[in-house]
Design a protein around this motif. Structure first.
Motif, PDB file in Angstrom:
ATOM      1  N   ASP A   1      42.904  30.196  55.154  1.00  0.00           N
ATOM      2  CA  ASP A   1      43.383  29.197  54.300  1.00  0.00           C
ATOM      3  C   ASP A   1      43.145  28.754  52.723  1.00  0.00           C
ATOM      4  O   ASP A   1      41.950  28.850  51.967  1.00  0.00           O
ATOM      5  CB  ASP A   1      41.017  29.165  54.297  1.00  0.00           C
ATOM      6  CG  ASP A   1      40.626  27.660  54.273  1.00  0.00           C
ATOM      7  OD1 ASP A   1      41.187  27.132  54.332  1.00  0.00           O
ATOM      8  OD2 ASP A   1      39.339  28.044  54.131  1.00  0.00           O
TER       9      ASP A   1
ATOM     10  N   THR B   1      36.284  33.253  54.028  1.00  0.00           N
ATOM     11  CA  THR B   1      35.841  32.362  53.273  1.00  0.00           C
ATOM     12  C   THR B   1      36.569  31.554  52.456  1.00  0.00           C
ATOM     13  O   THR B   1      38.205  31.816  52.641  1.00  0.00           O
ATOM     14  CB  THR B   1      35.803  33.830  51.843  1.00  0.00           C
ATOM     15  OG1 THR B   1      34.791  34.876  52.286  1.00  0.00           O
ATOM     16  CG2 THR B   1      35.719  33.351  50.593  1.00  0.00           C
ATOM     17  N   ARG B   2      36.814  31.103  52.123  1.00  0.00           N
ATOM     18  CA  ARG B   2      37.466  29.308  51.136  1.00  0.00           C
ATOM     19  C   ARG B   2      37.563  29.313  49.655  1.00  0.00           C
ATOM     20  O   ARG B   2      36.523  29.669  49.185  1.00  0.00           O
ATOM     21  CB  ARG B   2      38.027  28.494  51.780  1.00  0.00           C
ATOM     22  CG  ARG B   2      37.017  27.229  51.948  1.00  0.00           C
ATOM     23  CD  ARG B   2      37.378  26.423  52.719  1.00  0.00           C
ATOM     24  NE  ARG B   2      36.381  25.372  52.228  1.00  0.00           N
ATOM     25  CZ  ARG B   2      35.620  25.284  53.523  1.00  0.00           C
ATOM     26  NH1 ARG B   2      35.249  25.787  54.588  1.00  0.00           N
ATOM     27  NH2 ARG B   2      35.011  23.765  53.058  1.00  0.00           N
ATOM     28  N   TYR B   3      38.483  29.467  48.374  1.00  0.00           N
ATOM     29  CA  TYR B   3      38.458  29.449  47.750  1.00  0.00           C
ATOM     30  C   TYR B   3      38.057  27.946  47.030  1.00  0.00           C
ATOM     31  O   TYR B   3      39.195  26.527  47.988  1.00  0.00           O
ATOM     32  CB  TYR B   3      39.039  30.080  47.351  1.00  0.00           C
ATOM     33  CG  TYR B   3      39.171  31.268  47.239  1.00  0.00           C
ATOM     34  CD1 TYR B   3      37.941  32.205  46.057  1.00  0.00           C
ATOM     35  CD2 TYR B   3      39.326  32.403  48.031  1.00  0.00           C
ATOM     36  CE1 TYR B   3      37.454  33.438  46.491  1.00  0.00           C
ATOM     37  CE2 TYR B   3      38.945  33.675  48.156  1.00  0.00           C
ATOM     38  CZ  TYR B   3      38.156  34.021  47.615  1.00  0.00           C
ATOM     39  OH  TYR B   3      37.811  35.827  47.531  1.00  0.00           O
ATOM     40  N   THR B   4      38.035  27.297  46.092  1.00  0.00           N
ATOM     41  CA  THR B   4      37.199  26.146  45.731  1.00  0.00           C
ATOM     42  C   THR B   4      37.991  25.660  43.724  1.00  0.00           C
ATOM     43  O   THR B   4      37.668  27.347  43.573  1.00  0.00           O
ATOM     44  CB  THR B   4      36.251  25.295  46.498  1.00  0.00           C
ATOM     45  OG1 THR B   4      35.233  26.137  45.354  1.00  0.00           O
ATOM     46  CG2 THR B   4      36.519  25.209  47.938  1.00  0.00           C
TER      47      THR B   4
ATOM     48  N   LYS C   1      34.233  29.562  45.693  1.00  0.00           N
ATOM     49  CA  LYS C   1      34.108  29.489  46.983  1.00  0.00           C
ATOM     50  C   LYS C   1      33.221  28.616  48.232  1.00  0.00           C
ATOM     51  O   LYS C   1      32.274  28.484  47.422  1.00  0.00           O
ATOM     52  CB  LYS C   1      34.122  31.365  47.109  1.00  0.00           C
ATOM     53  CG  LYS C   1      32.496  32.302  47.081  1.00  0.00           C
ATOM     54  CD  LYS C   1      33.160  33.331  47.447  1.00  0.00           C
ATOM     55  CE  LYS C   1      32.198  34.354  46.499  1.00  0.00           C
ATOM     56  NZ  LYS C   1      31.229  34.295  45.794  1.00  0.00           N
TER      57      LYS C   1
END
Length: 914
Positions: free
Chosen positions: A605, A873-876, A880
């Motif tokens: 991701d 989990t994805r980071y923004t 996250k």
């Protein structure tokens, strides 16, 4: 250094001169030249004497005329009677002398005392010359040695009215001036003499040349010897010689001509048109007198090569000379040489026209066409069915497919192209295929073995007129690939052993091309199979995009163009398209590696720019390793990667050396967004940047590779304009129709390069399928969130999912409160799965660990991983998002979500209490 050849040259010249003087023509020439030289010399001497006499006479005549003219000029008498005659007469005499072109005019008295003279100091002195005849009234001309030298002078009297001599006038010229006039005339005289000598000598030489040509410079004894040998040579040569006069009479025929033409003894003197024993064409040729070169005429059973030439082209008598040569055996040899030359030409043409492509069927068709009609009337080519697919052929003549058939006519009875054969073992085809040796059937009507395959068709072939057959196995590298059959009808003689060797050579040249085409077909099939296995087999199920795609391999083989559609967490979808420069297995394998890498990186991701950075590092590593080991790195790989979120309608993308996508807006307009350009993969050192687009629902994303728009006939900008025209003005057109229309507009024929085209029409997830809440960073808020989620699931008709979702949500919110940082946001999405997302502003990654039996905690994420379908989990940019997916019950998977009364369920104080 003396010339070593001087002696021989001297001897040669002396021999020629001696030979020339011995000949009749040489003797006549020498006599004539001597006579001409003598006559010309005499003429020159006579001209010189005549010119000298004429010059002296002219000098005397001019002196007399000048003296008489001056003596009778007006004023001369008056000047003589004046006190000073010299003063008056001296200017007059000088002017007259220059005008009359004489050397002096002297006026004197009757005593001979000069009044005038060109030399002034001579005035007053006595005149040198005889004056007595002039005093007597006569004109006297003489030559004297005067003051000016040797002179020719004329003296005349000056008389008054009473005819008395009152004075004398003398005019004259110096002798050397008279001789200079003769000298000036001498070159003309000598030139005229030389011209006359040259002309006379030239005429004499021409006469001698003609005489020499007629006598061939022969001496009398040599001419006698020549005529003695004439008959011996003429009648001994093995070539017939005839001489025909202009009136058509045969003047001479040697013994060989009499033998070849079977002429009667008294033939000489008779008209050739009256010789009945000659062939009519030969008789007409001899009577016509026209030129002929190696014309073949029939004389009985002989073939004669006839040459005829006129005899008057060098001044001889009019007529023709004819030579005859027996060419019966030579004609047979020439015929065989012509056949050999024609066969070599056929083999040369086969080398040029067979194997122009790497297509098995095309090569077989070329083999069938080249021998017609020079070698065969019909040709059929049968190949093992496995060969057409690039595989190894079978050991027996079964499953043989007719690959090509050609002939001089189309109504032949031979089997059509594409038919499958299982040849009977007794047929020539089966024997040739099994043994690897060609089979010759020179008489098909009497042979029986070939009829067993299809008796009815064999009968039709014989009735059609086909009478002989050669079957040659097509074998290369020790493997028989098929058969080539050559059929002859009424247009040719039956095949023989020599034709068999030619057919084998012809087929051998074509066999290599067919085997190369078979190997290429196999490699192409392997590459296509590999590429098809590496490309998406079907579009994944998702609700974010309506998809359609096309992949067209290049005309010369498969390449490295690829695309992919990857479902992402949160109902998002990743779209990727890429290109690896080159064709063949290496490009296809490299494409598969890149696509696999994109799949793996997308599972993390990662944002598009980070994913391309990782992909760039991977390609650089591949290049470094493969360049060192195999020198076949990934050169010129490009990629475009983007993620579309149907919840926010945001499309985030980045590109590495790839072309920008086209956007077809809902109103039908087309734009090419400004996406930051990155370098192709593998270069390294430069970051990739992303672009974020907000797309209206129904917007079509058109992703493509350069093979769609680039062509050697147009540049990139022209291709983009063609793509814009193909996409503009079609609002609401389905993606499938868009693919079809774009390919029809930009690629009317088969493409030279790979083409990958992906069209995606965006959807927006309805708001009633989304619920989100802001959660206080307080553990007491967990119970309130459970109640709110339960109410939303009940509104969606998913009550049975409530327990599991509440458990997942509790663990995720608890982790965010305990280990993360606010603000905390929860979002619930009902799509093909039930998705729960918990976002916070911390970038710390949760860690799944396996707690021991004595541990009091650490089992939350493990529990989530066990009861959820997927989690991650994805980071923004702001932190996250931890997400988890739960499968929907089968009975509600395809049902639309119910519309709840309120989109959001607020967290009131009661719901927030534990």
């Amino acid at each position: 250094m003396a010339n070593p050849f001087a002696r021989f040259q001297h001897l040669s010249v002396r021999r020629v001169i001696s030979r020339t003087t011995r000949s009749v023509a040489g003797q006549v020439l020498i006599f004539q030249v001597a006579l001409v030289v003598l006559l010309v010399a005499c003429g020159v001497v006579a001209l010189i004497l005549q010119s000298e006499r004429d010059t002296n006479a002219e000098a005397k005549r001019r002196s007399t005329a000048v003296a008489q003219t001056f003596a009778h000029s007006p004023g001369v008498l008056a000047a003589l009677q004046s006190p000073d005659p010299s003063k008056i007469l001296q200017p007059l005499t000088e002017a007259g002398r220059r005008a009359a072109d004489v050397d002096f005019i002297v006026v004197m008295d009757t005593e001979g005392i000069r009044y005038t003279h060109p030399l002034p100091d001579r005035i007053g002195k006595r005149f040198v010359g005889e004056i007595a005849p002039s005093l007597a009234g006569k004109v006297f001309v003489e030559s004297v040695d005067g003051p000016l030298g040797r002179e020719v002078q004329a003296t005349v009297p000056i008389e008054n009215a009473d005819d008395e001599v009152v004075g004398l006038v003398s005019a004259g010229m110096k002798v050397k001036n008279v001789q200079s006039q003769l000298t000036r005339q001498l070159p003309i005289i000598l030139g005229a003499g030389a011209g006359a000598l040259a002309l006379s000598t030239g005429v004499t030489a021409l006469v001698g040349r003609r005489l020499r040509r007629q006598t061939h410079s022969l001496a009398p004894d040599e001419m006698t010897l020549m005529y003695e040998h004439h008959d011996t040579v003429l009648h001994s040569v093995r070539e017939g010689v005839l001489i025909v006069a202009a009136d058509g009479r045969l003047m001479l025929a040697n013994d060989e001509a009499r033998r070849l033409l079977e002429l009667p003894p008294d033939v000489e003197g008779r008209l050739v048109s009256g010789l009945d024993g000659l062939d009519p064409e030969t008789r007409a040729l001899l009577a016509s007198g026209r030129e002929a070169t190696d014309e073949v005429h029939l004389a009985g059973e002989r073939l004669l090569a006839v040459n005829q030439r006129p005899t008057d082209h060098r001044g001889g008598p009019r007529g023709t000379v004819v030579t005859l040569r027996d060419s019966t055996e030579l004609q047979a040899v020439t015929g065989r040489a012509e056949v050999a030359r024609e066969r070599l030409r056929l083999l040369y043409d086969a080398g040029l026209h067979i194997g122009t492509t790497l297509d098995v069927l095309r090569t077989a068709d070329e083999l069938a066409q080249v021998p017609i009609p020079r070698f065969a009337d019909f040709v059929t080519v049968d190949l093992a069915d496995a060969v057409l697919h690039g595989d190894e052929p079978t050991p027996t003549a079964t499953d043989m497919r007719r690959a090509a058939v050609s002939g001089i006519r189309d109504d032949h009875p031979l089997s059509e192209q594409g038919r499958l054969f299982d040849y009977v073992p007794s047929t020539p085809q089966a024997r040739g295929y099994g043994s690897g040796h060609s089979q010759l059937v020179s008489d098909l009507p009497t042979a029986t073995s070939w009829r067993l395959q299809d008796p009815e068709r064999a009968r039709a072939i014989i009735d059609y007129g086909i009478h002989s057959l050669i079957t040659a196995p097509i074998q290369a590298r020790g493997v028989v690939l098929g058969l080539a059959s050559f059929w002859r009808g009424q247009q040719h003689e039956p095949f023989n052993e020599e034709d068999l060797s030619l057919a084998e050579e012809l087929v051998a040249r074509a066999a290599i091309s067919i085997d190369n085409a078979r190997r290429y077909t196999r490699e192409h099939a392997l590459a296509v199979t590999l590429q098809q296995s590496l490309l998406p087999q079907a579009m994944p199920e998702q609700n974010a995009l309506d998809l359609a795609y096309r992949y067209l391999p290049a005309q010369s083989g498969v390449g490295g163009d690829w695309f992919d559609v990857i479902p992402m967490p949160g109902s998002r979808v990743a779209l990727a398209v890429g290109d690896v420069v080159g064709h063949g297995l290496h490009a296809a394998a490299t494409m598969g590696r890149l696509r696999t890498a994109v799949h793996n990186f997308s599972a993390l991701d990662l944002p598009p720019d980070e994913l391309l950075s990782h992909l760039d590092d991977l390609v650089g590593s591949i290049d470094q390793n493969e360049t060192a080991e195999t020198a076949a790195g990934v050169v010129g790989a490009t990629c475009l990667y983007g993620i579309y979120d149907p919840v926010t309608r945001r499309y985030v993308l980045a590109r590495a050396g790839h072309l920008v996508p086209a956007l077809v807006h809902p109103d039908g307009t087309v734009t090419f967004p400004d996406v930051p350009a990155g370098p192709p993969l593998g270069l390294g050192g430069m970051p990739f940047r992303t672009a974020e687009l907000c797309l209206a629902e129904g917007t079509q994303l058109v992703l493509y590779t350069d093979g769609l728009i680039e062509d050697r006939r147009r540049d990139l900008d022209a291709g983009l304009e063609l793509l814009r025209d193909a996409l503009t003005g079609h609002p609401g057109r389905p993606p499938e129709e868009t693919c079809r229309d774009v390919l029809a507009s930009l690629l009317p024929g088969h493409p030279k390069d790979d083409v990958a085209l992906l069209v995606a029409r965006t959807r927006e997830l309805p708001p009633d399928q989304i619920a989100d809440w802001d959660v206080p960073a307080d553990p007491a808020a967990v119970s309130g969130m459970r109640d709110a989620v339960s109410q939303r699931l009940e509104a969606w008709g998913l009550s049975e999912c409530g327990f599991t979702m509440e458990l997942i949500l509790s663990e995720l919110i608890t982790n965010a409160i305990r280990y993360g940082a606010g603000p905390i946001h929860v979002r619930l999405i009902r799509d093909r799965t039930l998705i729960c997302e918990v976002a916070d502003s911390s970038s710390t990654s949760p860690h799944l660990r396996y707690a021991a039996t004595t541990d009091e905690g650490g089992r939350g994420l493990f529990l989530v991983s066990q009861i959820a379908e997927r989690w991650g989990t994805r980071y923004t940019p702001h932190g996250k998002v931890i997400w988890a997916e739960q499968a929907l019950p089968p009975e509600v998977t395809q049902q639309p979500a119910p519309n709840p009364a309120d989109a959001d369920t607020p967290l009131d104080d009661e719901a927030a209490d534990p």
